[in-house]
Design a protein around this motif. Structure first.
Motif, PDB file in Angstrom:
ATOM      1  N   VAL A 122       0.820  -1.213   0.000  1.00 31.92           N
ATOM      2  CA  VAL A 122       0.000   0.000   0.000  1.00 31.92           C
ATOM      3  C   VAL A 122       0.861   1.273   0.000  1.00 31.92           C
ATOM      4  CG1 VAL A 122      -0.361   0.257   2.494  1.00 31.92           C
ATOM      5  CG2 VAL A 122      -2.153   0.956   0.888  1.00 31.92           C
ATOM      6  N   ASP A 123       2.062   1.214   0.536  1.00 29.87           N
ATOM      7  CA  ASP A 123       2.919   2.402   0.539  1.00 29.87           C
ATOM      8  C   ASP A 123       3.252   2.889  -0.872  1.00 29.87           C
ATOM      9  OD1 ASP A 123       2.990   2.703   3.288  1.00 29.87           O
ATOM     10  OD2 ASP A 123       4.813   1.500   3.524  1.00 29.87           O
ATOM     11  N   LYS A 124       3.230   1.997  -1.839  1.00 33.21           N
ATOM     12  CA  LYS A 124       3.523   2.360  -3.225  1.00 33.21           C
ATOM     13  C   LYS A 124       2.404   3.181  -3.861  1.00 33.21           C
ATOM     14  CE  LYS A 124       6.467  -1.638  -3.992  1.00 33.21           C
ATOM     15  NZ  LYS A 124       6.651  -2.900  -4.734  1.00 33.21           N
ATOM     16  N   ILE A 125       1.202   3.082  -3.299  1.00 27.20           N
ATOM     17  CA  ILE A 125       0.063   3.806  -3.883  1.00 27.20           C
ATOM     18  C   ILE A 125      -0.581   4.791  -2.911  1.00 27.20           C
ATOM     19  CG2 ILE A 125      -0.467   2.007  -5.576  1.00 27.20           C
ATOM     20  CD1 ILE A 125      -2.710   1.046  -3.668  1.00 27.20           C
ATOM     21  N   ARG A 126      -0.032   4.886  -1.726  1.00 28.98           N
ATOM     22  CA  ARG A 126      -0.602   5.735  -0.672  1.00 28.98           C
ATOM     23  C   ARG A 126      -0.829   7.172  -1.133  1.00 28.98           C
ATOM     24  NH1 ARG A 126      -1.064   4.447   4.304  1.00 28.98           N
ATOM     25  NH2 ARG A 126       0.515   2.825   4.244  1.00 28.98           N
ATOM     26  N   HIS A 127       0.020   7.659  -2.001  1.00 31.64           N
ATOM     27  CA  HIS A 127      -0.046   9.052  -2.463  1.00 31.64           C
ATOM     28  C   HIS A 127      -1.163   9.304  -3.495  1.00 31.64           C
ATOM     29  CE1 HIS A 127       2.217   6.914  -5.518  1.00 31.64           C
ATOM     30  NE2 HIS A 127       1.921   7.882  -6.360  1.00 31.64           N
ATOM     31  N   ILE A 128      -1.777   8.265  -3.989  1.00 35.95           N
ATOM     32  CA  ILE A 128      -2.806   8.402  -5.028  1.00 35.95           C
ATOM     33  C   ILE A 128      -4.159   8.636  -4.356  1.00 35.95           C
ATOM     34  CG2 ILE A 128      -3.997   7.253  -6.937  1.00 35.95           C
ATOM     35  CD1 ILE A 128      -1.402   5.562  -7.301  1.00 35.95           C
ATOM     36  N   LYS A 129      -4.861   9.664  -4.780  1.00 35.03           N
ATOM     37  CA  LYS A 129      -6.199   9.925  -4.259  1.00 35.03           C
ATOM     38  C   LYS A 129      -7.079   8.724  -4.607  1.00 35.03           C
ATOM     39  CE  LYS A 129      -9.635  12.353  -2.588  1.00 35.03           C
ATOM     40  NZ  LYS A 129      -9.792  12.453  -1.152  1.00 35.03           N
ATOM     41  N   SER A 130      -7.682   8.118  -3.588  1.00 34.89           N
ATOM     42  CA  SER A 130      -8.422   6.879  -3.813  1.00 34.89           C
ATOM     43  C   SER A 130      -9.657   6.791  -2.936  1.00 34.89           C
ATOM     44  CB  SER A 130      -7.522   5.679  -3.533  1.00 34.89           C
ATOM     45  OG  SER A 130      -6.405   5.690  -4.387  1.00 34.89           O
ATOM     46  N   PHE A 131     -10.541   5.885  -3.345  1.00 31.93           N
ATOM     47  CA  PHE A 131     -11.808   5.668  -2.665  1.00 31.93           C
ATOM     48  C   PHE A 131     -12.039   4.174  -2.518  1.00 31.93           C
ATOM     49  CE2 PHE A 131     -11.835   9.543  -5.025  1.00 31.93           C
ATOM     50  CZ  PHE A 131     -12.428  10.464  -4.175  1.00 31.93           C
ATOM     51  N   ILE A 132     -12.514   3.781  -1.356  1.00 31.01           N
ATOM     52  CA  ILE A 132     -12.908   2.402  -1.098  1.00 31.01           C
ATOM     53  C   ILE A 132     -14.415   2.437  -0.875  1.00 31.01           C
ATOM     54  CG2 ILE A 132     -12.677   0.405   0.429  1.00 31.01           C
ATOM     55  CD1 ILE A 132      -9.917   1.678   1.307  1.00 31.01           C
ATOM     56  N   VAL A 133     -15.159   1.761  -1.739  1.00 28.87           N
ATOM     57  CA  VAL A 133     -16.619   1.720  -1.622  1.00 28.87           C
ATOM     58  C   VAL A 133     -17.010   0.276  -1.353  1.00 28.87           C
ATOM     59  CG1 VAL A 133     -18.811   2.137  -2.795  1.00 28.87           C
ATOM     60  CG2 VAL A 133     -16.877   3.702  -3.182  1.00 28.87           C
ATOM     61  N   GLN A 134     -17.745   0.062  -0.270  1.00 27.32           N
ATOM     62  CA  GLN A 134     -18.086  -1.286   0.172  1.00 27.32           C
ATOM     63  C   GLN A 134     -19.561  -1.365   0.518  1.00 27.32           C
ATOM     64  OE1 GLN A 134     -16.093  -4.100   0.646  1.00 27.32           O
ATOM     65  NE2 GLN A 134     -17.867  -5.225   1.355  1.00 27.32           N
ATOM     66  N   GLY A 135     -20.252  -2.319  -0.079  1.00 22.89           N
ATOM     67  CA  GLY A 135     -21.628  -2.582   0.304  1.00 22.89           C
ATOM     68  C   GLY A 135     -21.653  -3.281   1.662  1.00 22.89           C
ATOM     69  N   ALA A 144     -17.260   9.579  -6.244  1.00 23.45           N
ATOM     70  CA  ALA A 144     -15.795   9.465  -6.250  1.00 23.45           C
ATOM     71  C   ALA A 144     -15.227   9.964  -7.573  1.00 23.45           C
ATOM     72  CB  ALA A 144     -15.374   8.015  -5.994  1.00 23.45           C
ATOM     73  N   ASN A 145     -15.863   9.587  -8.669  1.00 21.15           N
ATOM     74  CA  ASN A 145     -15.389  10.038  -9.983  1.00 21.15           C
ATOM     75  C   ASN A 145     -15.541  11.546 -10.148  1.00 21.15           C
ATOM     76  OD1 ASN A 145     -14.355   7.878 -11.827  1.00 21.15           O
ATOM     77  ND2 ASN A 145     -16.173   6.892 -11.002  1.00 21.15           N
ATOM     78  N   GLU A 146     -16.610  12.108  -9.622  1.00 19.69           N
ATOM     79  CA  GLU A 146     -16.798  13.557  -9.687  1.00 19.69           C
ATOM     80  C   GLU A 146     -15.702  14.277  -8.893  1.00 19.69           C
ATOM     81  OE1 GLU A 146     -18.865  15.402 -11.580  1.00 19.69           O
ATOM     82  OE2 GLU A 146     -19.508  13.510 -12.475  1.00 19.69           O
ATOM     83  N   LYS A 147     -15.324  13.733  -7.744  1.00 19.80           N
ATOM     84  CA  LYS A 147     -14.247  14.327  -6.953  1.00 19.80           C
ATOM     85  C   LYS A 147     -12.920  14.265  -7.716  1.00 19.80           C
ATOM     86  CE  LYS A 147     -16.388  13.348  -2.505  1.00 19.80           C
ATOM     87  NZ  LYS A 147     -16.352  12.515  -1.287  1.00 19.80           N
ATOM     88  N   LEU A 148     -12.672  13.140  -8.359  1.00 18.29           N
ATOM     89  CA  LEU A 148     -11.443  13.008  -9.155  1.00 18.29           C
ATOM     90  C   LEU A 148     -11.467  13.952 -10.342  1.00 18.29           C
ATOM     91  CD1 LEU A 148     -11.028   9.124  -9.035  1.00 18.29           C
ATOM     92  CD2 LEU A 148      -9.620  10.818  -7.848  1.00 18.29           C
ATOM     93  N   LYS A 149     -12.622  14.056 -10.976  1.00 16.16           N
ATOM     94  CA  LYS A 149     -12.750  14.978 -12.112  1.00 16.16           C
ATOM     95  C   LYS A 149     -12.493  16.413 -11.647  1.00 16.16           C
ATOM     96  CE  LYS A 149     -16.821  15.882 -14.004  1.00 16.16           C
ATOM     97  NZ  LYS A 149     -18.091  15.667 -14.724  1.00 16.16           N
TER      98      LYS A 149
END
Length: 162
Positions: free
Chosen positions: A94-107, A152-157
């Motif tokens: 996870v340290d390799k991608i920690r800097h990338i703005k990301s979202f975890i969506v879970q039902g 999440a996509n709107e935030k990234l956009k």
């Protein structure tokens, strides 16, 4: 109602690994065995993917062509462990991608990918925005999950416009 047909297609002595047992049948030289395995796999998946069963999706399990493609692709992915080096590959790296703005969506009621997986990822990667959809299962087509994915996509956009 959903589990027994999926389980019972596999002999008891092979039930220690349903993924391997279904792989054997989905790649069988007998086309009838392939189709039956595909229908049972796909129907099981479609019956468990939504919080409230989607009967149109479940009917897709009756379609030979769709079921065979769907089950083979999904099973191939599982047989190859998602093409990752280990079950904990994402957590371990996870340290390799920690800097990338990301979202975890879970039902909340996801029967395919347990909540614990998303929670463990969130704990290891608190920078990722974590959303639990309280009235959803696994499918991205569920209203709440789809809304969170669009959000999440709107935030990234919006980040691109800055």
């Amino acid at each position: 109602m959903a589990w027994e047909p999926f389980r019972d297609f596999i002999p008891e002595d092979e039930r220690n690994c349903f993924i391997a047992a279904y792989s054997k049948r989905l790649t069988s030289s007998d086309a009838d065995v392939q189709i039956e395995a595909a229908k049972r796999w796909t129907t099981w998946e479609m019956m468990t993917a939504h919080l409230l069963q989607n009967h149109e999706n479940i009917k897709r399990g009756e379609d030979d062509k769709f079921s065979l493609a769907f089950a083979r692709i999904e099973n191939h992915y599982f047989i190859n462990k998602g093409f990752l080096d280990s079950d904990s590959h994402l957590l371990d790296n996870v340290d390799k991608i920690r800097h990338i703005k990301s979202f975890i969506v879970q039902g909340r009621y996801d029967m395919c990918c347990p909540m614990m997986s998303a929670w463990d990822l969130h704990k290891a990667w608190p920078e990722a925005e974590f959303k639990v959809v309280p009235d959803a299962g696994h499918s991205a087509n569920e209203v709440g999950v789809a809304a969170e994915l669009v959000s999440a996509n709107e935030k990234l956009k919006g980040m691109l416009k800055k």
